[in-house]
Design a protein around this motif. Structure first.
Motif, short mmCIF file in Angstrom:
data_model
loop_
_atom_site.label_atom_id
_atom_site.label_comp_id
_atom_site.label_asym_id
_atom_site.label_seq_id
_atom_site.Cartn_x
_atom_site.Cartn_y
_atom_site.Cartn_z
N VAL A 165 0.75 -1.31 0.05
CA VAL A 165 0.08 0.01 0.04
C VAL A 165 0.98 1.24 -0.04
O VAL A 165 0.87 2.17 -0.78
CB VAL A 165 -1.03 -0.01 1.29
CG1 VAL A 165 -1.77 1.23 1.03
CG2 VAL A 165 -1.66 -1.19 1.20
N TRP A 166 1.62 1.17 0.87
CA TRP A 166 2.38 2.67 1.18
C TRP A 166 3.93 2.80 0.16
O TRP A 166 4.35 3.79 0.16
CB TRP A 166 2.83 3.05 2.68
CG TRP A 166 1.48 2.88 3.42
CD1 TRP A 166 0.40 3.42 3.05
CD2 TRP A 166 1.23 2.11 4.72
NE1 TRP A 166 -0.79 3.11 4.13
CE2 TRP A 166 -0.06 2.33 4.89
CE3 TRP A 166 1.94 1.24 5.43
CZ2 TRP A 166 -0.73 1.71 6.31
CZ3 TRP A 166 1.44 0.88 6.67
CH2 TRP A 166 0.29 1.10 6.79
N LYS A 167 4.14 1.70 -0.15
CA LYS A 167 5.52 1.37 -1.09
C LYS A 167 5.32 1.12 -2.40
O LYS A 167 4.18 0.40 -2.31
CB LYS A 167 6.50 0.66 -0.49
CG LYS A 167 7.39 1.25 0.77
CD LYS A 167 8.45 0.17 1.21
CE LYS A 167 9.09 0.74 2.47
NZ LYS A 167 10.41 -0.04 2.63
N ARG A 345 -2.62 10.67 -4.94
CA ARG A 345 -1.36 11.05 -4.85
C ARG A 345 -0.38 9.76 -4.22
O ARG A 345 -0.95 8.97 -3.67
CB ARG A 345 -1.24 12.27 -3.82
CG ARG A 345 -1.98 13.43 -4.41
CD ARG A 345 -1.92 14.58 -3.28
NE ARG A 345 -2.61 15.96 -3.81
CZ ARG A 345 -2.60 17.11 -3.29
NH1 ARG A 345 -2.10 17.19 -2.03
NH2 ARG A 345 -3.46 18.07 -3.65
N ALA A 346 0.89 10.49 -3.77
CA ALA A 346 1.76 9.22 -3.38
C ALA A 346 1.59 8.72 -1.92
O ALA A 346 1.47 7.58 -1.48
CB ALA A 346 3.30 9.81 -3.60
N ASN A 347 0.79 9.56 -1.12
CA ASN A 347 0.68 9.52 0.39
C ASN A 347 -0.56 9.78 0.61
O ASN A 347 -0.67 10.94 1.47
CB ASN A 347 1.74 9.94 1.10
CG ASN A 347 1.69 9.43 2.49
OD1 ASN A 347 1.13 8.38 2.72
ND2 ASN A 347 2.19 10.39 3.33
N PRO A 348 -1.91 9.35 0.14
CA PRO A 348 -3.09 9.72 0.34
C PRO A 348 -3.69 9.34 2.00
O PRO A 348 -2.96 8.13 2.51
CB PRO A 348 -4.17 8.96 -0.60
CG PRO A 348 -3.00 7.51 -0.90
CD PRO A 348 -1.81 7.86 -0.74
N SER A 349 -4.41 10.09 2.33
CA SER A 349 -4.86 9.90 3.80
C SER A 349 -6.03 8.91 3.61
O SER A 349 -7.08 9.38 2.83
CB SER A 349 -5.00 11.12 4.35
OG SER A 349 -5.76 10.97 5.67
N CYS A 350 -6.23 7.86 4.42
CA CYS A 350 -7.39 7.04 4.19
C CYS A 350 -7.76 6.56 5.70
O CYS A 350 -7.20 5.77 6.45
CB CYS A 350 -7.01 5.93 3.41
SG CYS A 350 -8.45 4.89 3.25
N ASN A 351 -8.95 7.06 6.24
CA ASN A 351 -9.21 6.50 7.68
C ASN A 351 -10.42 5.90 7.61
O ASN A 351 -11.74 6.31 6.86
CB ASN A 351 -9.51 7.85 8.56
CG ASN A 351 -7.98 8.61 8.63
OD1 ASN A 351 -6.86 7.70 9.10
ND2 ASN A 351 -7.91 9.77 8.67
N ALA A 912 8.21 6.51 -8.48
CA ALA A 912 8.61 6.81 -7.03
C ALA A 912 9.94 7.18 -6.89
O ALA A 912 10.39 7.90 -6.30
CB ALA A 912 8.23 5.63 -6.17
N GLU A 913 10.97 6.35 -7.61
CA GLU A 913 12.39 6.49 -7.42
C GLU A 913 12.81 7.95 -8.09
O GLU A 913 13.59 8.62 -7.31
CB GLU A 913 13.24 5.30 -8.37
CG GLU A 913 13.17 4.17 -7.51
CD GLU A 913 13.93 3.08 -8.36
OE1 GLU A 913 14.54 3.44 -9.29
OE2 GLU A 913 13.74 1.95 -8.09
#
Length: 991
Positions: A165-167, A345-351, A912-913
């Motif tokens: 998910v995050w990588k 986006r590369a780091n979306p917020s999901c709660n 991402a790199e």
């Protein structure tokens, strides 16, 4: 190469030394005594007849005799029929003849049913049971019948979330073993990156572990925000320091901080939700044991309420059957609601914000009838209530004190007192705890269980024939009637009148009261009990939704315009017993719909899309159950015929069977099963389902489909002082059809089909993931697999066809413009310049069309040509020489690009790199400027002479005084031109 050849008379185990011998075809073999019998030199002669010509070939198998004595000669003759579509199956073994297992069955060198079966068997029967195996996007989950230490630990959950998910890690699936957490992580990744709702479809036979699998998936999905906090805490300090440095640069710092958040996402807060579950002192000592891992327990209120819905629904909706101790007697579709910010986006917020639950087809007939002889049980909640401490039972209803299941006829005697390792009393503690967490306490809790007691007490009412009138019935045990009157809050005389008499309406508004015989009165009593319990279940589901839905419970609900969701479907498994009734027909109907959706999403839709896009794709055989569904749902199908019998004045079960057997349609001939034994029972018929033929007994089909409840019972229930029973009768009265012709709309099957239509309409708008649960054996034993039983489930699930499709298909796709806009900057600067040799204007157009200057306006370009040039260059390190069209890394259609498995992940990892390299340069500039700024301030405050010579600074005076002029354009400058050094450091992936 070892091969196993089986027939009904024996088994031959042979080691093949010659490849030419594999050309033989098999149909029948002469028996060889004993699987392990060996011969010094065994010669198998194969005789075949092809187009009238007799052919003979031999197969020599050298081996040592079993007793290590002198060598002998022996031979066996095998008569074979040539079958062009089948050949000897080869096992996936190494040079030493040992079976090699694969985590992803797409990697099997020899793909056939035997290789799939023995791959699952070897993994399942290993020392450490491996229950999960991957088949592309489909996860095969074999029920381990035990909790495996560490398999569901927080460390394991974090590992899958971090890598999937995050990588962006293209090797993640190859490095991580198959797991349910893999499926949940993929679903969350699709939700946060694509913004499309997801669904996970869990299916399988009864006892295959669907309920536990759903519980594990929900636990992982519901706790992603907590896992994210643990993950981010390890990488947060550096980001916070960078933000602090940006603030020191004033306007420039705010701009650079904004650029950092644009690329990497906003820094999440360290603060956690401190809302805790209240400690329930009254339940101390009720749950002495725990069979579930500790990490399945949560402390966040919303998460705990979502997870607590599982044991509640299990208590009120699950029962013990012949195949499964905790079988779901209903289906549910749980939608976990998420608040997603910074989508894509590369780091979306999901709660997680809440959940909604829809249930389907509760088997309410189990309330009044189940198989005592086979040690079946009705719904768990009855046994949990009677196993509770006497103090709890006295608070609910004083008559429960000292009573067990033997006191109530609907329950009867049973020997099963543990479900999934916990006693009924321990489950009672978990049920009460879950109800408290949902806010169901005090008087409301008492009302709920008094309604449950009323259902039990209705089963104790007995009816006898009235001595004065043989056509009338009376209640023989008035003491039980008094207890029922007490718990319902209805006068006993009114209950007796409603149960033993039936009001008939005549012409006009007149009505007459007709007495019922004892059999009809008992049926009315059972119908009342089933109706109350069904409404209790619906009330509980509604209470769960009120306590968990995002709109009422999420703290930021006012700021959210739309919630995204991940749905988890737990649908009843295909059922086939010795005697199958109306409930089994509806359950199997739902499974036919699920199989059709699986076929269309995995096979048909792919075929149609590839054909329209002009992409070549080889034909793959798969089971199409369209004829079965047409026979069930069609204009003159089973549903229509049964509904017609329901409204016909003298409609009966025998008439229904006669009509379907006399059907002349082509579909009925291929779908219906005809047996001689059916002539002995006029209510028997059979259907060839996708999972195999099933015999049905149509007895009571018409009554069950009508779901009739007399008006007298409804009016009697309206007098109840129990709020749940009263509201149930109000709802039932409002549902009553206004005219006779509208009865078809209110039949059970018609309402169930509408529910299925709504469900599959919702599923069609999501991205589906499949979990196929397999029951390894019928004896519920861990580490043992019944090959024949397991193989039948694999065939019904379509695993082999799905594997072939996964091997040949392109699972990822995108439009031309999306790929160009997303990956154009990955091309080396030298490569773009080199294009000018062949495309002098093309290079300029590519640069202008897909660079940051596109914001200023670009020309209409040939996207298909440009994307081919770009991808050929970017994927050059992965391309093998002399590859065929079947092994291409991607294929261009008319409007889309189709990628092989892992190719899009490779491009995303490169992207991402690139962002990381860009961030490194930006950070270096920011920190350099910040250090120089601090150093300049230090010189001014200390009045030092160090460094007063301006020649030591390489920057011109104007740039030193106005650094923002350089740094405002630095990100765009780096994104466009500073990737040349990357060409010497390309990743090489193995395919």
């Amino acid at each position: 190469q070892e091969s196993f050849w089986n027939n009904k008379n024996g088994t031959a185990k042979v080691r093949i030394r010659s490849d030419s011998s594999q050309a033989g075809r098999r149909n029948e073999f002469s028996p060889i005594k004993g699987e392990n019998q060996r011969f010094a030199r065994s010669e198998i002669r194969m005789h075949a007849v092809i187009d009238g010509e007799s052919l003979t070939s031999s197969l020599v198998v050298p081996s040592m005799p079993q007793d290590n004595k002198e060598r002998t000669e022996d031979s066996r003759y095998v008569t074979m029929d040539v079958n062009a579509s089948e050949s000897f199956p080869l096992q996936c073994v190494d040079d030493d003849g040992k079976l090699v297992t694969y985590a992803d069955m797409r990697d099997l060198p020899y793909l056939h049913e035997a290789s799939i079966l023995y791959n699952l068997k070897a993994r399942y029967e290993s020392k450490t049971i491996i229950p999960y195996t991957r088949t592309g996007d489909i996860l095969v989950a074999v029920n381990p019948y035990q909790w495996i230490d560490g398999l569901y630990a927080e460390k394991c959950r974090l590992k899958y979330a971090e890598n999937l998910v995050w990588k962006v890690n293209p090797k993640a699936l190859a490095e991580l073993p198959p797991h349910l957490y893999e499926t949940s992580s993929k679903a969350l990744k699709g939700l946060t990156m694509d913004g499309k709702d997801q669904s996970i479809l869990v299916s399988g036979e009864s006892g295959a572990g669907k309920t536990v699998s759903v519980k594990i998936l929900m636990s992982h999905l519901a706790t992603f925000h907590e896992l994210k906090e643990a993950y981010v805490s390890r990488h947060l300090d550096e980001r916070e320091n960078l933000q602090d440095e940006c603030q020191n640069l004033g306007t420039l710092g705010k701009f650079l901080s904004w650029m950092s958040q644009l690329i990497f996402g906003q820094i999440p807060s360290r603060a956690k939700d401190e809302t805790k579950i209240d400690d329930i002192k009254a339940l101390e000592g009720l749950v002495e044991e725990e069979t579930e891992p500790d990490e399945m327990n949560q402390t966040n209120l919303i998460v705990q309420r979502v997870l607590d819905s599982n044991p509640l629904l299990e208590a009120f909706g699950n029962g013990k059957t012949i195949k499964n101790d905790n079988s779901s007697r209903f289906s549910k579709f749980v939608k976990l609601q998420f608040h997603v910010e910074y989508l894509g986006r590369a780091n979306p917020s999901c709660n997680i914000a809440g959940s909604l639950c829809d249930t389907y087809l509760l088997e309410k007939s189990r309330v009044v009838r189940h198989n005592h002889e086979m040690n079946e049980r009705t719904f768990h909640i009855f046994y949990q209530l009677l196993s509770a401490p006497d103090s709890h039972k006295a608070d609910i209803w004083h008559h429960l004190e000292g009573k067990d299941s033997n006191w109530f006829k609907y329950l009867g005697y049973h020997t099963s007192h543990k479900i999934e390792g916990l006693t009924d009393r321990q489950h009672w503690g978990k049920t009460i705890s879950a109800l408290h967490s949902l806010g169901i306490k005090g008087k409301e809790l008492k009302t709920l269980f008094q309604a449950v007691c009323a259902v039990l007490q209705l089963g104790n009412i007995s009816f006898d024939t009235n001595p004065s009138n043989a056509e009338e019935s009376i209640i023989s045990n008035t003491d039980e009637l008094d207890l029922l009157s007490e718990v319902l809050g209805i006068p006993g005389s009114d209950i007796a009148q409603a149960l033993t008499f039936k009001t008939m309406h005549v012409i006009g508004e007149d009505s007459i009261s007709i007495p019922q015989n004892s059999s009809a009165a008992k049926s009315t009593c059972d119908a009342f009990a089933k109706e109350i319990y069904s409404r209790i279940f619906n009330w509980l589901v509604s209470a769960i939704n009120d306590a968990t839905c995002a709109t009422k419970n999420y703290e930021n609900a006012g700021e959210v315009s739309k919630y995204h969701h991940i749905g988890i479907l737990d649908i009843f498994g295909f059922e086939c017993f010795e005697t199958n009734h109306f409930e089994q027909l509806l359950i199997n109907h739902a499974n036919e719909r699920l199989q059709m959706m699986f076929t269309e999403s995995v096979f048909k839709s792919v075929y149609e899309e590839y054909k329209s896009e002009g992409v070549y794709f080889e034909d793959i055989e798969f089971v199409d159950n369209r004829e079965v569904l047409n026979f069930i749902e069609g204009r003159m199908g089973l549903m229509s015929v049964l509904n017609e019998e329901c409204i016909r004045p003298r409609g009966c079960d025998t008439g229904f069977v006669n009509k379907i057997n006399s059907s002349k349609s082509n579909s009925s001939k291929s779908v219906l099963v005809f047996k001689k034994s059916y002539h002995l029972n006029p209510t028997m018929f059979g259907i060839n389902h996708f999972a195999g033929p099933v015999d049905y007994d149509a007895t009571d089909f018409v009554n069950k489909n009508m779901d009739a409840l007399p008006d007298d019972i409804i009016k009697c229930g309206l007098k109840s002082s129990n709020k749940i029973v009263h509201s149930a009768m109000v709802e039932r009265q409002n549902e009553k059809p206004k005219r006779k012709g509208a009865l078809i709309t209110y039949t059970i099957w018609t309402k169930f089909r509408k529910q299925l239509d709504s469900l599959f309409s919702q599923l069609s708008e999501t991205r589906e993931w499949y979990v196929r649960c397999i029951n390894p054996n019928k004896v519920k034993e861990a580490g043992f697999m019944d090959e024949v039983y397991t193989l039948s489930q694999l065939q019904h699930a379509g695993i082999l066809s799905a594997l072939k499709m996964s091997r040949a298909a392109f699972p990822n796709r995108s439009s031309f413009s999306f790929a160009l806009d997303r990956f154009w900057f990955l091309a080396d600067h030298d490569f773009l310049q080199a294009m000018e040799v062949d495309l002098s204007e093309g290079t300029k157009n590519l640069q202008k069309g897909y660079s940051v200057w596109k914001m200023l306006g670009g020309k209409k370009l040939d996207e298909r040509r440009d994307v081919k040039i770009l991808l050929d260059h970017l994927l050059k390190p992965l391309q093998l020489p002399n590859v065929s069209n079947d092994s291409q890394l991607y294929v261009l259609g008319k409007s889309r690009i189709y990628f092989r498995e892992g190719i899009l992940e490779y491009l995303e990892s490169k992207r991402a790199e690139s962002y990381e390299r860009c961030a490194t340069k930006i950070q270096a500039c920011i920190r350099g400027a910040s250090a120089r700024n601090l150093y300049g301030n230090l010189k001014e405050t200390k009045k030092t002479q160090i460094g007063r010579n301006n020649k030591c600074f390489w920057m011109p005076t104007f740039i030193r005084k106005h650094p923002h002029v350089l740094f405002v354009f630095m990100p765009l400058f780096l994104m466009r031109f500073d990737f040349g050094f990357r060409s010497s450091n390309k990743m090489q992936l193995e395919y």
